[in-house]
Design an enzyme around this catalytic site. Structure first.
Site, PDB file in Angstrom:
ATOM      1  N   ARG A 126       1.094  -1.165   0.330  1.00  0.00           N
ATOM      2  CA  ARG A 126      -0.080   0.391  -0.013  1.00  0.00           C
ATOM      3  C   ARG A 126       1.268   1.412  -0.005  1.00  0.00           C
ATOM      4  NH1 ARG A 126      -3.239  -2.979   3.813  1.00  0.00           N
ATOM      5  NH2 ARG A 126      -5.488  -3.994   3.256  1.00  0.00           N
ATOM      6  N   LYS A 148       2.272  11.090 -11.381  1.00  0.00           N
ATOM      7  CA  LYS A 148       1.491  10.330 -11.898  1.00  0.00           C
ATOM      8  C   LYS A 148       2.465   8.837 -12.789  1.00  0.00           C
ATOM      9  CE  LYS A 148      -1.435  13.294 -15.380  1.00  0.00           C
ATOM     10  NZ  LYS A 148      -1.617  13.878 -16.153  1.00  0.00           N
ATOM     11  N   GLU A 190       7.770  17.321 -25.545  1.00  0.00           N
ATOM     12  CA  GLU A 190       6.844  17.921 -24.141  1.00  0.00           C
ATOM     13  C   GLU A 190       8.224  19.304 -23.527  1.00  0.00           C
ATOM     14  OE1 GLU A 190       4.837  16.403 -23.326  1.00  0.00           O
ATOM     15  OE2 GLU A 190       5.193  13.759 -23.218  1.00  0.00           O
ATOM     16  N   LYS A 232       6.005  22.785 -14.247  1.00  0.00           N
ATOM     17  CA  LYS A 232       5.034  21.605 -14.039  1.00  0.00           C
ATOM     18  C   LYS A 232       5.238  22.040 -12.693  1.00  0.00           C
ATOM     19  CE  LYS A 232       4.465  17.200 -14.699  1.00  0.00           C
ATOM     20  NZ  LYS A 232       4.507  15.663 -15.527  1.00  0.00           N
ATOM     21  N   GLU A 242      -5.529  16.897 -11.536  1.00  0.00           N
ATOM     22  CA  GLU A 242      -5.715  17.344 -12.130  1.00  0.00           C
ATOM     23  C   GLU A 242      -7.861  17.022 -12.028  1.00  0.00           C
ATOM     24  OE1 GLU A 242      -3.633  15.677 -15.816  1.00  0.00           O
ATOM     25  OE2 GLU A 242      -5.804  15.546 -16.437  1.00  0.00           O
ATOM     26  N   ARG A 246      -4.476  21.148 -14.572  1.00  0.00           N
ATOM     27  CA  ARG A 246      -3.103  20.206 -14.331  1.00  0.00           C
ATOM     28  C   ARG A 246      -3.683  19.648 -15.893  1.00  0.00           C
ATOM     29  NH1 ARG A 246       0.331  16.256 -11.439  1.00  0.00           N
ATOM     30  NH2 ARG A 246       1.437  15.020 -12.978  1.00  0.00           N
ATOM     31  N   ASN A 250      -1.062  18.143 -21.337  1.00  0.00           N
ATOM     32  CA  ASN A 250      -1.587  17.115 -22.280  1.00  0.00           C
ATOM     33  C   ASN A 250      -1.938  18.060 -23.610  1.00  0.00           C
ATOM     34  OD1 ASN A 250      -1.633  14.672 -20.676  1.00  0.00           O
ATOM     35  ND2 ASN A 250      -2.895  15.057 -19.514  1.00  0.00           N
ATOM     36  N   HIS A 253      -2.204  15.642 -26.544  1.00  0.00           N
ATOM     37  CA  HIS A 253      -1.598  13.883 -25.928  1.00  0.00           C
ATOM     38  C   HIS A 253      -2.820  12.796 -26.162  1.00  0.00           C
ATOM     39  CE1 HIS A 253       1.566  15.314 -23.751  1.00  0.00           C
ATOM     40  NE2 HIS A 253       1.836  14.086 -23.373  1.00  0.00           N
ATOM     41  N   HIS A 257      -2.300  10.495 -27.787  1.00  0.00           N
ATOM     42  CA  HIS A 257      -2.129   9.142 -26.724  1.00  0.00           C
ATOM     43  C   HIS A 257      -3.085   7.875 -28.403  1.00  0.00           C
ATOM     44  CE1 HIS A 257      -1.879  10.030 -23.053  1.00  0.00           C
ATOM     45  NE2 HIS A 257      -0.612   9.831 -23.699  1.00  0.00           N
ATOM     46  N   HIS A 270       6.147   8.657 -27.851  1.00  0.00           N
ATOM     47  CA  HIS A 270       5.801   8.970 -27.085  1.00  0.00           C
ATOM     48  C   HIS A 270       5.872  10.632 -27.690  1.00  0.00           C
ATOM     49  CE1 HIS A 270       2.936  11.261 -23.913  1.00  0.00           C
ATOM     50  NE2 HIS A 270       3.721  11.315 -23.760  1.00  0.00           N
TER      51      HIS A 270
HETATM   52  P1  NAD Z   1      11.356   5.285 -22.618  1.00  0.00           P
HETATM   53  O1  NAD Z   1      11.344   5.109 -21.478  1.00  0.00           O
HETATM   54  O2  NAD Z   1      10.796   4.152 -22.891  1.00  0.00           O
HETATM   55  O3  NAD Z   1      12.955   5.325 -23.161  1.00  0.00           O
HETATM   56  C1  NAD Z   1      13.025   5.362 -24.269  1.00  0.00           C
HETATM   57  C2  NAD Z   1      14.544   4.522 -25.137  1.00  0.00           C
HETATM   58  O4  NAD Z   1      15.625   5.071 -24.367  1.00  0.00           O
HETATM   59  C3  NAD Z   1      14.423   3.223 -24.217  1.00  0.00           C
HETATM   60  O5  NAD Z   1      15.137   2.273 -25.071  1.00  0.00           O
HETATM   61  C4  NAD Z   1      15.467   3.398 -23.461  1.00  0.00           C
HETATM   62  O6  NAD Z   1      16.345   2.169 -22.855  1.00  0.00           O
HETATM   63  C5  NAD Z   1      16.768   4.320 -23.785  1.00  0.00           C
HETATM   64  N1  NAD Z   1      17.344   5.255 -22.882  1.00  0.00           N
HETATM   65  C6  NAD Z   1      17.030   5.446 -21.327  1.00  0.00           C
HETATM   66  N2  NAD Z   1      17.771   6.168 -20.764  1.00  0.00           N
HETATM   67  C7  NAD Z   1      19.191   6.433 -22.081  1.00  0.00           C
HETATM   68  C8  NAD Z   1      19.812   6.730 -22.121  1.00  0.00           C
HETATM   69  N3  NAD Z   1      20.558   8.148 -21.031  1.00  0.00           N
HETATM   70  N4  NAD Z   1      20.999   6.534 -22.897  1.00  0.00           N
HETATM   71  C9  NAD Z   1      20.416   5.213 -23.469  1.00  0.00           C
HETATM   72  N5  NAD Z   1      19.502   4.995 -23.660  1.00  0.00           N
HETATM   73  C10 NAD Z   1      18.436   5.588 -22.706  1.00  0.00           C
HETATM   74  O7  NAD Z   1      10.596   6.786 -23.363  1.00  0.00           O
HETATM   75  P2  NAD Z   1      10.651   7.942 -22.759  1.00  0.00           P
HETATM   76  O8  NAD Z   1      10.336   8.812 -23.594  1.00  0.00           O
HETATM   77  O9  NAD Z   1      11.617   8.335 -21.283  1.00  0.00           O
HETATM   78  O10 NAD Z   1       8.707   8.239 -22.087  1.00  0.00           O
HETATM   79  C11 NAD Z   1       8.256   8.022 -21.664  1.00  0.00           C
HETATM   80  C12 NAD Z   1       7.449   6.976 -21.464  1.00  0.00           C
HETATM   81  O11 NAD Z   1       7.232   8.198 -20.262  1.00  0.00           O
HETATM   82  C13 NAD Z   1       5.465   6.307 -22.045  1.00  0.00           C
HETATM   83  O12 NAD Z   1       5.300   5.693 -21.583  1.00  0.00           O
HETATM   84  C14 NAD Z   1       4.744   8.192 -21.880  1.00  0.00           C
HETATM   85  O13 NAD Z   1       3.440   8.114 -21.239  1.00  0.00           O
HETATM   86  C15 NAD Z   1       5.250   8.255 -20.539  1.00  0.00           C
HETATM   87  N6  NAD Z   1       5.089   9.791 -19.578  1.00  0.00           N
HETATM   88  C16 NAD Z   1       4.507   9.889 -19.003  1.00  0.00           C
HETATM   89  C17 NAD Z   1       4.050  11.139 -18.037  1.00  0.00           C
HETATM   90  C18 NAD Z   1       3.816  11.449 -16.786  1.00  0.00           C
HETATM   91  O14 NAD Z   1       3.563  12.526 -16.216  1.00  0.00           O
HETATM   92  N7  NAD Z   1       3.728  10.077 -15.620  1.00  0.00           N
HETATM   93  C19 NAD Z   1       4.572  11.917 -18.566  1.00  0.00           C
HETATM   94  C20 NAD Z   1       4.700  12.117 -20.017  1.00  0.00           C
HETATM   95  C21 NAD Z   1       5.806  10.728 -20.691  1.00  0.00           C
HETATM   96  N1  GLY Z   2       2.746  14.077 -18.556  1.00  0.00           N
HETATM   97  C1  GLY Z   2       1.342  15.613 -18.004  1.00  0.00           C
HETATM   98  C2  GLY Z   2       1.409  15.026 -16.240  1.00  0.00           C
HETATM   99  O1  GLY Z   2       1.838  15.493 -15.796  1.00  0.00           O
HETATM  100  O2  GLY Z   2       0.121  15.902 -16.080  1.00  0.00           O
END
Ligand code: NAD
Ligand code: GLY
Length: 369
Positions: A126, A148, A190, A232, A242, A246, A250, A253, A257, A270
């Site tokens: 939890r 998030k 982003e 942010k 949100e 907030r 998006n 997005h 998405h 993404h």
């Molecule tokens: P990812 O986590 O898939 O990383 C991208 C690629 O880069 C992967 O292959 C990873 O292994 C590689 N990588 C990471 N760091 C590296 C480094 N320093 N050197 C070499 N390779 C490296 O993708 P991302 O673009 O980081 O994240 C996308 C995700 O984030 C999506 O699922 C999206 O929905 C989510 N997201 C969440 C929020 C939130 O608020 N929580 C906001 C925006 C996006």
């Molecule tokens: N990436 C959108 C949020 O954090 O709200």
């Protein structure tokens, strides 16, 4: 103070859930970067199969000064693995190693690892503490901040998750040196989004520095991460869960998405989907008379210069707009089956509202390859 003396700090003000984002070079090797983490006996570094071999040992060495037992778990790499199966690997590891309630999870990776580790931390017993150590530009400017956490469902992106804040975010800019150019561009999507929704001066700055950012210029990256996190922090500080404001984060997005789910997770990154999605959302804003054509052209040109697609893919040869609409109805902003879009309501200002399907169809028809 967190991290090395050259680190910059951005504070997320959320009462008892407040924390700092440390931004700087070399933070991964500096024990002081992790001072905000609790000193439980056990720690688990959750990473992926690409990032683990690059950075997990270094992080484990530093954390060993704080936690006598530091374990590592490398999840399969990629958006298609942001799933129940991967999440369960974290629970298997935690339960199998006897992890207790004070065990701290460290998310070492991009947004996929960060979102899944945060969700695992929210659920295990939890709730156990966790720290974000983002290694992609996208994760440093967005996903590691604000709490998030989620996994994907085949029917919809990030649909299963929780709001759960980390204890700290540690952004070591040095790790971006190993990031592939395509991933750096995805992160720029982003960064760019913060301009039209909140800060046109920042948009001007990105236009001037986009080549330096793509070339991994350290000063430019430091400024992009810092300003993005500041914006942010301001938004999340006002609306953590949100209930309104907030949602502006998006921008692009809703279309994005749909692209990710429609193409199959991982086919488009993404950030790439958000790039094309921002053009579509800007075009929708223009159709509604909220911005002029010059604004849309300006944003489109910047997205292209960032190395991102500016047109959406065709998801269905028979009824492409229908397929987009179907996918977009499964969106956390939708209410009663009505899709709500983040639109630009004059440069630097965003609004969230429903739009008639006919208009959305026109924009999709015009904006897809
Ligand atoms: P990812 O986590 O898939 O990383 C991208 C690629 O880069 C992967 O292959 C990873 O292994 C590689 N990588 C990471 N760091 C590296 C480094 N320093 N050197 C070499 N390779 C490296 O993708 P991302 O673009 O980081 O994240 C996308 C995700 O984030 C999506 O699922 C999206 O929905 C989510 N997201 C969440 C929020 C939130 O608020 N929580 C906001 C925006 C996006
Ligand atoms: N990436 C959108 C949020 O954090 O709200």
């Amino acid at each position: 103070m967190n991290g090395s003396s050259s680190a910059q700090q951005v504070h997320i003000a959320l009462g008892e859930r407040s924390y700092d984002i440390a931004i700087g070079a070399g933070l991964l090797d500096d024990p002081a970067s992790f001072d905000a983490a609790r000193a439980g006996t056990q720690a688990l570094i959750v990473t992926d199969a690409t990032v683990g071999p690059l950075y997990a040992e270094r992080l484990a060495r530093v954390l060993a000064r704080r936690h006598p037992q530091v374990r590592q778990l490398a999840l399969p790499d990629g958006e298609q693995h942001k799933s129940w199966e991967s999440l369960n690997l974290v629970f298997d590891e935690l339960l199998g190693s006897g992890a207790d309630r004070k065990t701290t999870l460290y998310a070492l990776g991009g947004g996929v690892v960060g979102d899944m580790t945060g969700f695992a931390a929210a659920c295990y017993m939890r709730g156990v503490p966790f720290v974000q150590v983002p290694t992609t530009l996208l994760a440093q400017v967005d996903s590691s901040v604000g709490g998030k956490t989620a996994i994907n469902h085949p029917l919809g992106k990030n649909m299963i998750g929780a709001f759960y804040q980390p204890l700290a975010v540690v952004c070591d800019l040095d790790v971006l040196k190993t990031l592939p150019p395509r991933e750096l561009s995805a992160g720029l999507a982003e960064v760019i989004k913060y301009g039209p929704i909140a800060d046109m001066d920042f948009l001007d700055w990105i236009e001037t520095h986009v080549d330096a950012l793509r070339a991994c210029d350290p000063a430019a990256l430091a400024q992009a991460v810092k300003r993005s996190c500041e914006i942010k922090a301001e938004v999340v500080g006002q609306d953590e869960r949100e209930s309104g404001l907030r949602a502006i984060l998006n921008f692009g997005h809703t279309f994005g998405h749909a692209i990710e789910a429609g193409m199959g997770y991982g086919a488009w990154l993404h950030g790439e989907a958000v790039g094309a999605g921002m053009v579509m959302a800007a075009e929708l804003s223009r159709e509604l008379g909220l911005v002029d054509a010059g604004f849309v052209q300006r944003l489109t040109a910047l997205i292209e210069r960032a190395g991102l697609p500016t047109r959406g893919p065709v998801l269905d040869a028979q009824d492409n707009a229908g397929r987009y609409l179907q996918l977009m109805r499964i969106d956390k902003k939708a209410e009663g089956g009505e899709i709500r879009f983040v639109l630009i309501d004059g440069p630097g200002r965003a609004v969230v509202r429903a739009v008639p399907d006919a208009l959305v169809r026109q924009v999709i028809d015009r904006c897809c390859a």
